[in-house]
Design a protein around this motif. Structure first.
Motif, PDB file in Angstrom:
ATOM      1  N   THR A  42       0.856  -1.182   0.000  1.00  7.75           N
ATOM      2  CA  THR A  42       0.000   0.000   0.000  1.00  7.75           C
ATOM      3  C   THR A  42       0.894   1.234   0.000  1.00  7.75           C
ATOM      4  OG1 THR A  42      -1.701  -1.172   1.240  1.00  7.75           O
ATOM      5  CG2 THR A  42      -1.805   1.228   1.274  1.00  7.75           C
ATOM      6  N   ARG A  43       0.697   2.066  -1.011  1.00  8.66           N
ATOM      7  CA  ARG A  43       1.519   3.278  -1.121  1.00  8.66           C
ATOM      8  C   ARG A  43       0.616   4.475  -1.350  1.00  8.66           C
ATOM      9  NH1 ARG A  43       1.784   4.950  -6.459  1.00  8.66           N
ATOM     10  NH2 ARG A  43       1.557   3.350  -8.060  1.00  8.66           N
ATOM     11  N   GLN A  44       1.215   5.647  -1.347  1.00 12.58           N
ATOM     12  CA  GLN A  44       0.463   6.861  -1.619  1.00 12.58           C
ATOM     13  C   GLN A  44      -0.053   6.818  -3.060  1.00 12.58           C
ATOM     14  OE1 GLN A  44      -0.273   9.974  -2.519  1.00 12.58           O
ATOM     15  NE2 GLN A  44      -0.322  11.282  -0.683  1.00 12.58           N
ATOM     16  N   ASP A  86      -2.993   0.635  11.853  1.00 12.74           N
ATOM     17  CA  ASP A  86      -4.026  -0.085  12.611  1.00 12.74           C
ATOM     18  C   ASP A  86      -5.288  -0.285  11.784  1.00 12.74           C
ATOM     19  OD1 ASP A  86      -2.339  -0.322  14.686  1.00 12.74           O
ATOM     20  OD2 ASP A  86      -3.084   1.438  15.769  1.00 12.74           O
ATOM     21  N   LYS A  87      -5.608   0.714  10.954  1.00  9.66           N
ATOM     22  CA  LYS A  87      -6.812   0.600  10.125  1.00  9.66           C
ATOM     23  C   LYS A  87      -6.650  -0.534   9.102  1.00  9.66           C
ATOM     24  CE  LYS A  87      -8.118   5.420  10.604  1.00  9.66           C
ATOM     25  NZ  LYS A  87      -8.080   6.743  10.011  1.00  9.66           N
ATOM     26  N   ILE A  88      -5.479  -0.592   8.520  1.00  6.18           N
ATOM     27  CA  ILE A  88      -5.230  -1.661   7.524  1.00  6.18           C
ATOM     28  C   ILE A  88      -5.298  -3.030   8.205  1.00  6.18           C
ATOM     29  CG2 ILE A  88      -3.518  -2.644   5.920  1.00  6.18           C
ATOM     30  CD1 ILE A  88      -2.488   0.253   5.470  1.00  6.18           C
ATOM     31  N   ASP A 129      -7.953   0.536   0.081  1.00  2.98           N
ATOM     32  CA  ASP A 129      -7.973   1.849  -0.576  1.00  2.98           C
ATOM     33  C   ASP A 129      -9.263   2.609  -0.263  1.00  2.98           C
ATOM     34  OD1 ASP A 129      -5.503   1.319  -1.594  1.00  2.98           O
ATOM     35  OD2 ASP A 129      -6.214   0.668  -3.556  1.00  2.98           O
ATOM     36  N   ASP A 130     -10.353   1.857  -0.120  1.00  4.99           N
ATOM     37  CA  ASP A 130     -11.630   2.503   0.219  1.00  4.99           C
ATOM     38  C   ASP A 130     -11.584   3.176   1.591  1.00  4.99           C
ATOM     39  OD1 ASP A 130     -12.673   1.814  -2.169  1.00  4.99           O
ATOM     40  OD2 ASP A 130     -13.865   0.115  -1.445  1.00  4.99           O
ATOM     41  N   LEU A 131     -10.752   2.593   2.467  1.00  2.00           N
ATOM     42  CA  LEU A 131     -10.644   3.159   3.820  1.00  2.00           C
ATOM     43  C   LEU A 131     -10.151   4.606   3.793  1.00  2.00           C
ATOM     44  CD1 LEU A 131      -8.885   0.292   5.836  1.00  2.00           C
ATOM     45  CD2 LEU A 131     -11.218   1.128   6.162  1.00  2.00           C
ATOM     46  N   PHE A 132      -9.300   4.892   2.820  1.00  3.68           N
ATOM     47  CA  PHE A 132      -8.632   6.200   2.814  1.00  3.68           C
ATOM     48  C   PHE A 132      -9.093   7.098   1.671  1.00  3.68           C
ATOM     49  CE2 PHE A 132      -5.765   2.857   4.431  1.00  3.68           C
ATOM     50  CZ  PHE A 132      -5.819   3.208   5.772  1.00  3.68           C
ATOM     51  N   LYS A 133     -10.202   6.751   1.066  1.00  3.70           N
ATOM     52  CA  LYS A 133     -10.754   7.555  -0.017  1.00  3.70           C
ATOM     53  C   LYS A 133     -11.109   8.935   0.524  1.00  3.70           C
ATOM     54  CE  LYS A 133     -12.525   5.455  -4.024  1.00  3.70           C
ATOM     55  NZ  LYS A 133     -13.438   4.514  -4.582  1.00  3.70           N
ATOM     56  N   ASN A 134     -10.831   9.940  -0.289  1.00  6.78           N
ATOM     57  CA  ASN A 134     -11.116  11.333   0.060  1.00  6.78           C
ATOM     58  C   ASN A 134     -10.335  11.834   1.279  1.00  6.78           C
ATOM     59  OD1 ASN A 134     -13.004  11.487  -2.048  1.00  6.78           O
ATOM     60  ND2 ASN A 134     -14.528  10.475  -0.735  1.00  6.78           N
ATOM     61  N   ALA A 150      -4.267  11.638   2.196  1.00 10.88           N
ATOM     62  CA  ALA A 150      -3.298  10.703   1.608  1.00 10.88           C
ATOM     63  C   ALA A 150      -4.037   9.440   1.160  1.00 10.88           C
ATOM     64  CB  ALA A 150      -2.205  10.373   2.618  1.00 10.88           C
ATOM     65  N   GLU A 151      -4.596   9.521  -0.031  1.00 11.60           N
ATOM     66  CA  GLU A 151      -5.277   8.336  -0.562  1.00 11.60           C
ATOM     67  C   GLU A 151      -4.227   7.271  -0.881  1.00 11.60           C
ATOM     68  OE1 GLU A 151      -7.831   9.201  -3.797  1.00 11.60           O
ATOM     69  OE2 GLU A 151      -9.292  10.241  -2.549  1.00 11.60           O
ATOM     70  N   THR A 152      -4.655   6.035  -0.877  1.00 16.28           N
ATOM     71  CA  THR A 152      -3.680   4.951  -1.077  1.00 16.28           C
ATOM     72  C   THR A 152      -3.927   4.197  -2.389  1.00 16.28           C
ATOM     73  OG1 THR A 152      -5.092   3.393   0.096  1.00 16.28           O
ATOM     74  CG2 THR A 152      -3.413   4.546   1.410  1.00 16.28           C
ATOM     75  N   LYS A 153      -2.890   3.545  -2.776  1.00 13.64           N
ATOM     76  CA  LYS A 153      -3.028   2.606  -3.899  1.00 13.64           C
ATOM     77  C   LYS A 153      -2.421   1.290  -3.427  1.00 13.64           C
ATOM     78  CE  LYS A 153      -1.930   1.539  -8.640  1.00 13.64           C
ATOM     79  NZ  LYS A 153      -1.149   1.834  -9.815  1.00 13.64           N
ATOM     80  N   THR A 154      -3.263   0.289  -3.381  1.00 19.72           N
ATOM     81  CA  THR A 154      -2.788  -1.022  -2.916  1.00 19.72           C
ATOM     82  C   THR A 154      -2.761  -1.972  -4.110  1.00 19.72           C
ATOM     83  OG1 THR A 154      -3.781  -0.593  -0.781  1.00 19.72           O
ATOM     84  CG2 THR A 154      -3.193  -2.881  -1.259  1.00 19.72           C
TER      85      THR A 154
END
Lengths: 386, 223
Positions: free
Chosen positions: A56-58, A72-74, A226-231, A234-238
């Motif tokens: 999982t990256r930016q 922890d969220k991941i 990725d849905d966890l960090f949408k909007n 720092a959105e992610t790309k896994t």
């Protein structure tokens, strides 16, 4: 007299010409072997990836960090068994030419997620315990003659200042493709100092490595992460670790493609060289083929003679080339910095490809002279003036 | 007993630039078994073409050629190659030896097409070498031999399979007088002593003297 004796004698009828052709094939095979080895060495990072690991990256770019709080969220995402993280530290060891990967990582989980890095239990415990400790790969330890207890000073650039790490472990690679050229140390150690010196950069990690229970669900899990960090800021790309490694190579894909093409162009050129040699040889022997046909030699005999001659030259050239490729690759491995190509050796597929190429050259280059010899009428062969 | 070679109404023409050039015109010829037959004629008369047709290395435009009971004009290339291997021995003007092979190996060449054992092949080669008187030169390469010796090796190669017919195309054409005489004596010996049917093409009247029968060709016609 066996037909092979005649084939062999024909192959060395013009010793200098045969020698030069064999040398040409050998050089082509060496060039092919070296180029293919570079290409496979380039891909070794991809080969070393595991199906049960996601990265999982930016989302914008790999160079932007992610908050430590994501961890922890991941970890809570169903199907995730363990999460670790790392940051690219870079820095300079001795001088700028001494390149190898240096990562600030989570000492507690790193070796659980990367079981291919073999570290003794005692070394691992010491590493986890001591904040300023580090672990280096076996290849790096050999290259710099490092041992447990030595201090590795690093001049920081991304993380400025002088850093000193005490080696508390030397990991061994489990697999042939495992990178044994890394230096790993505590992210906490780095982060604590950053908090004091540049607090706005504290609490950032480079990327997360997510160990999952079922590789077949990697797509779903990636989406959930990725849905966890949408909007968020720092959105992610896994993506799978393999896709992540391949994305690194994407920037150099043109070079790799060029090398791949070049390796086959070399084979093509030498095919023309041997083809030319065989055409010349067959042309010079037009009367002899006419004599042999007259005596009763059939088309299959002539095919055997011409193709056999071509194969003798190409096999000797190929064998010579392969024999010389091994010490050359070993020599290059010593010269090329370990950090560039952690694994630099001839793959079996390279040997197979080179052998197939040499044999194909032998067969293909004989086709034209064979066709000519078969089509030739005996009486025309006797009239031929070379 | 019927003739060993029966040439019946043979014609041969070549096509050059869409023009048909006749070389042989309706030739009929019989050669008896054990005969030393000589075909004579000036250059371009068609004698080599007729020899090639009888030896099965060229095909006629028209007509039939029977060797013993086989009409060789009906054989395909593959069958013809096998037939030549067991029935015809060739002697060429320019010897046509393989330069990378020794005299022994050159003579052994036609035996590669047989199923003889190594010992049997050796026996055949040595016998052929003995007939041509070159046992002491068996390991010499063609370039280490004189023209006459090369031609003798070529004759040994031609007889090593004990063929039915020996065909010789200008066998003395590239030799000096003495060597030519030796070759003619050898051919004569093969005919008389070993009962070989020989068909020789030459334009040299001296060479033709050894033959038991002489026929002339002129502009494709047998006269």
């Amino acid at each position: 007299m066996k037909i092979f004796k005649l084939v062999f004698k024909n192959a060395f009828r013009h010793k200098l010409r045969s020698f030069l052709t064999i040398l040409g094939i050998a050089i082509a095979v060496i060039a092919f072997g070296v180029l293919r080895t570079v290409v496979t060495a380039w891909y070794v990072g991809v080969e070393a990836t595991a199906a049960n690991r996601l990265v999982t990256r930016q989302a914008v770019s790999f160079i932007f960090p992610l908050p430590y709080t994501y961890r922890d969220k991941i970890q809570q995402v169903p199907g995730v068994s363990q999460v670790t993280f790392a940051s690219w530290f870079q820095g300079v060891y001795i001088d700028k030419n001494q390149f190898f990967a240096r990562f600030a990582c989570d000492a507690e989980t790193m070796f659980d997620v990367y079981p291919e890095f073999l570290l003794s239990k005692k070394e691992l415990e010491t590493f986890k315990r001591e904040q300023n400790s580090c672990v280096v790969g076996e290849d790096i330890a050999k290259q710099y003659k490092l041992k447990v207890g030595d201090v590795m000073p690093i001049e920081g650039d991304i993380y400025p200042g002088r850093w000193e790490f005490v080696i508390r472990g030397i990991y061994k690679p489990r697999d042939k493709t495992t990178d044994a050229t890394q230096m790993l140390f505590h992210w906490n150690y780095v982060n604590e100092r950053i908090k004091k010196e540049t607090p706005e950069r504290a609490g950032d990690v480079g990327w997360y490595i997510v160990k999952i229970k079922d590789p077949s669900k990697s797509g779903l899990i990636s989406k959930q992460i990725d849905d966890l960090f949408k909007n968020s800021n720092a959105e992610t790309k896994t993506e799978s670790e393999r896709a992540f490694a391949q994305s690194f190579l994407a920037s150099t894909s043109a070079i790799i493609t060029a090398m791949n093409i070049l390796s086959f162009v070399i084979i093509g050129i030498i095919l023309l060289v041997l083809g030319n040699t065989m055409i010349m040889s067959a042309r010079e022997r037009t009367r002899e083929y006419a004599v042999m046909k007259t005596i009763g030699f059939s088309g299959s005999h002539l095919i055997g003679l011409i193709m056999g001659e071509s194969l003798v030259i190409s096999i000797i050239g190929g064998a010579l080339g392969l024999t010389l490729t091994f010490p050359l690759i070993q020599g290059l491995e010593k010269v090329i910095p370990k950090g560039f190509f952690p694994v630099f050796e001839i793959e079996p597929i390279t040997i197979i490809l080179a052998s197939i190429a040499a044999l194909s050259i032998g067969v293909l280059s004989s086709l034209s002279p064979i066709q000519r010899a078969l089509k030739m009428k005996i009486v025309e062969g006797f009239r031929f003036v070379g | 007993m019927p003739p060993i070679i029966q040439v019946k109404n043979i014609s041969k023409s070549y096509t050059r630039d869409s023009f048909a050039i006749p070389v042989l015109n309706d030739i009929t010829l019989d050669i008896e078994e054990g005969e030393f037959f000589c075909l004579m004629g000036p250059s371009g008369s068609g004698k080599t073409t007729l020899l090639n047709l009888i030896a099965g290395i060229d095909k006629p435009t028209k007509g039939n050629i029977f060797i013993k009971d086989t009409d060789i004009t009906l054989l395909n290339e593959s069958s013809l190659a096998k037939w030549r291997a067991s029935n015809i021995g060739f002697v060429f003007q320019f010897y046509n030896l393989i330069p990378v092979l020794t005299a022994y190996e050159n003579i052994e060449l036609p035996l590669m097409l047989t199923h003889l054992s190594k010992a049997e092949k050796k026996q055949h080669v040595e016998a052929a070498l003995n007939v041509v008187g070159l046992t002491d030169r068996m390991f010499h390469y063609p370039k280490q031999l004189s023209g006459g010796q090369e031609q003798r090796v070529a004759i040994a190669r031609a007889i090593v399979t004990d063929p039915l017919i020996l065909v010789a195309d200008e066998p003395t054409g590239d030799l000096d007088k003495n060597s030519a005489a030796e070759i003619l004596i050898l051919l004569d010996r093969l005919n008389k002593e070993f009962k070989k049917t020989i068909l020789m093409v030459t334009h040299d009247p001296h060479a033709a003297e050894k033959a038991s029968k002489i026929r002339h060709l002129d502009k494709g016609d047998l006269i």
